[in-house]
Motif scaffolding. Structure first.
Motif, PDB file in Angstrom:
ATOM      1  N   SER A 275      27.250  39.417  30.741  1.00  0.00           N
ATOM      2  CA  SER A 275      25.849  39.832  30.831  1.00  0.00           C
ATOM      3  C   SER A 275      25.375  39.856  32.274  1.00  0.00           C
ATOM      4  O   SER A 275      25.529  38.877  33.008  1.00  0.00           O
ATOM      5  CB  SER A 275      24.956  38.862  30.039  1.00  0.00           C
ATOM      6  N   GLY A 276      24.823  40.991  32.679  1.00  0.00           N
ATOM      7  CA  GLY A 276      24.314  41.126  34.034  1.00  0.00           C
ATOM      8  C   GLY A 276      25.381  41.241  35.097  1.00  0.00           C
ATOM      9  O   GLY A 276      25.063  41.353  36.276  1.00  0.00           O
ATOM     10  N   GLY A 277      26.647  41.220  34.681  1.00  0.00           N
ATOM     11  CA  GLY A 277      27.744  41.201  35.642  1.00  0.00           C
ATOM     12  C   GLY A 277      28.238  42.584  36.008  1.00  0.00           C
ATOM     13  O   GLY A 277      27.877  43.588  35.399  1.00  0.00           O
ATOM     14  N   SER A 278      29.088  42.596  37.027  1.00  0.00           N
ATOM     15  CA  SER A 278      29.686  43.842  37.488  1.00  0.00           C
ATOM     16  C   SER A 278      31.181  43.822  37.217  1.00  0.00           C
ATOM     17  O   SER A 278      31.859  42.831  37.519  1.00  0.00           O
ATOM     18  CB  SER A 278      29.446  44.021  38.990  1.00  0.00           C
ATOM     19  N   PRO A 279      31.731  44.902  36.670  1.00  0.00           N
ATOM     20  CA  PRO A 279      33.179  44.946  36.449  1.00  0.00           C
ATOM     21  C   PRO A 279      33.965  44.992  37.748  1.00  0.00           C
ATOM     22  O   PRO A 279      35.172  44.788  37.758  1.00  0.00           O
ATOM     23  CB  PRO A 279      33.365  46.228  35.641  1.00  0.00           C
ATOM     24  N   GLY A 280      33.267  45.241  38.869  1.00  0.00           N
ATOM     25  CA  GLY A 280      33.938  45.247  40.157  1.00  0.00           C
ATOM     26  C   GLY A 280      34.591  43.909  40.468  1.00  0.00           C
ATOM     27  O   GLY A 280      35.568  43.847  41.223  1.00  0.00           O
ATOM     28  N   GLU A 281      34.083  42.835  39.874  1.00  0.00           N
ATOM     29  CA  GLU A 281      34.689  41.514  40.068  1.00  0.00           C
ATOM     30  C   GLU A 281      36.146  41.516  39.632  1.00  0.00           C
ATOM     31  O   GLU A 281      36.996  40.867  40.244  1.00  0.00           O
ATOM     32  CB  GLU A 281      33.893  40.473  39.279  1.00  0.00           C
ATOM     33  N   PHE A 282      36.453  42.252  38.571  1.00  0.00           N
ATOM     34  CA  PHE A 282      37.811  42.257  38.029  1.00  0.00           C
ATOM     35  C   PHE A 282      38.723  43.245  38.762  1.00  0.00           C
ATOM     36  O   PHE A 282      39.950  43.101  38.732  1.00  0.00           O
ATOM     37  CB  PHE A 282      37.776  42.574  36.532  1.00  0.00           C
ATOM     38  N   LEU A 283      38.133  44.235  39.406  1.00  0.00           N
ATOM     39  CA  LEU A 283      38.949  45.195  40.149  1.00  0.00           C
ATOM     40  C   LEU A 283      39.631  44.541  41.347  1.00  0.00           C
ATOM     41  O   LEU A 283      40.618  45.061  41.864  1.00  0.00           O
ATOM     42  CB  LEU A 283      38.083  46.372  40.609  1.00  0.00           C
TER      43      LEU A 283
ATOM     44  N   ASP B 203      45.698  44.126  43.133  1.00  0.00           N
ATOM     45  CA  ASP B 203      46.956  43.857  43.840  1.00  0.00           C
ATOM     46  C   ASP B 203      47.818  42.832  43.118  1.00  0.00           C
ATOM     47  O   ASP B 203      49.028  42.770  43.338  1.00  0.00           O
ATOM     48  CB  ASP B 203      46.666  43.365  45.262  1.00  0.00           C
ATOM     49  N   GLU B 204      47.196  42.023  42.270  1.00  0.00           N
ATOM     50  CA  GLU B 204      47.938  40.986  41.546  1.00  0.00           C
ATOM     51  C   GLU B 204      48.348  41.433  40.142  1.00  0.00           C
ATOM     52  O   GLU B 204      48.998  40.680  39.418  1.00  0.00           O
ATOM     53  CB  GLU B 204      47.099  39.714  41.486  1.00  0.00           C
ATOM     54  N   LEU B 205      47.940  42.621  39.771  1.00  0.00           N
ATOM     55  CA  LEU B 205      48.339  43.205  38.484  1.00  0.00           C
ATOM     56  C   LEU B 205      48.944  44.589  38.756  1.00  0.00           C
ATOM     57  O   LEU B 205      48.398  45.617  38.339  1.00  0.00           O
ATOM     58  CB  LEU B 205      47.130  43.327  37.543  1.00  0.00           C
ATOM     59  N   PRO B 206      50.066  44.638  39.465  1.00  0.00           N
ATOM     60  CA  PRO B 206      50.616  45.920  39.909  1.00  0.00           C
ATOM     61  C   PRO B 206      51.121  46.817  38.788  1.00  0.00           C
ATOM     62  O   PRO B 206      51.303  48.013  38.999  1.00  0.00           O
ATOM     63  CB  PRO B 206      51.772  45.497  40.830  1.00  0.00           C
TER      64      PRO B 206
END
Length: 254
Positions: free
Chosen positions: A34-42, A46-49
């Protein structure tokens, strides 16, 4: 209609992401809290190649800030399914309210006869039948922020709230997302048949409650609890555990 195409940068405001790594096999769609940005997970890219990361960005925030925020889950699902082509192979990750959105999006895809996700990872989210918080969406801004911080921790940085424009946008998205959660009611119907993995912090939701997600897939299910609170994934141990899980699932789905 503006849709996203796997393998290129997103072309719809409903998605954010980077260019696809050459070795990526599937697309991992991430749904934020809630209220968050999916950019945090992007930032995990580099760690999920082995995967292309895409963040599902709801109206009213980020590059989608010019659109009206949505306040019910059916509206959100209609928008996601209308604007995003979930071309296999793909998988879903959702944190907190994002876990609910990821699950219901998977259900809607399957109900329409489409191929569902290879796997579904739910983080810090109570199962659909568990009562949601009520009485938050009509609180004044200051009380709403306090209530969110007390219940979930990891509140909004003070420096962001000092900017009136940013504060207005944040409160609009918070209030809309709280409304989505408060008005959500589970509906009967088919559940996904993909593996469902649940992860949560030891100081957040009860592990027994998290394990009840098992009833929402006909495939295998596993619950893992790591040290931490609602945002355990922002701490190094929890983040490592989550990324290890995702990397293993991505490798096995290839």
């Amino acid at each position: 209609m503006n849709r996203a195409t796997t393998g290129r940068k997103p072309t719809t405001p409903w998605l954010v992401g980077r260019r696809t790594p050459a070795e990526a096999g599937l697309t991992l769609y991430c749904f934020a809290h809630s209220g968050g940005s999916p950019g945090e997970f992007l930032r995990w890219a580099d760690e999920l190649p082995g995967a292309t990361l895409r963040g599902v960005q709801l109206p009213g925030r980020g590059s989608h800030a010019g659109a009206a925020a949505l306040t019910t889950l059916p509206e959100v699902l209609d928008g996601v399914l209308d604007q995003v082509d979930f071309t296999p192979p793909f998988a879903f990750f959702g944190h907190s309210m994002g876990g609910l959105l990821a699950y219901e999006t998977a259900r809607r895809i399957v109900a329409r006869g489409g191929a569902g996700p290879r796997f579904l990872v739910i983080s810090s989210c109570a199962p659909p039948h568990h009562p949601r918080d009520e009485g938050l969406r009509d609180l004044p801004d200051a009380e709403l922020l306090t209530a969110i911080d007390e219940r979930y921790g990891g509140g909004v940085p003070t420096e962001l709230l000092l900017d009136e424009t940013v504060r207005t946008l944040l409160m609009r998205s918070f209030r809309a997302d709280v409304s989505v959660s408060e008005t959500y009611r589970p509906t009967p119907g088919p559940v996904p048949d993909c593996p469902l993995y649940v992860m949560g912090g030891s100081h957040d939701l009860d592990p027994g409650l998290l394990s009840e997600w098992a009833r929402y897939t006909t495939g295998p299910s596993r619950t893992t609890v790591v040290e931490g609170g609602h945002f355990y994934l922002r701490d190094a141990p929890g983040r490592r555990a989550l990324l290890a899980l995702l990397n293993g699932l991505i490798a096995s789905a290839g």
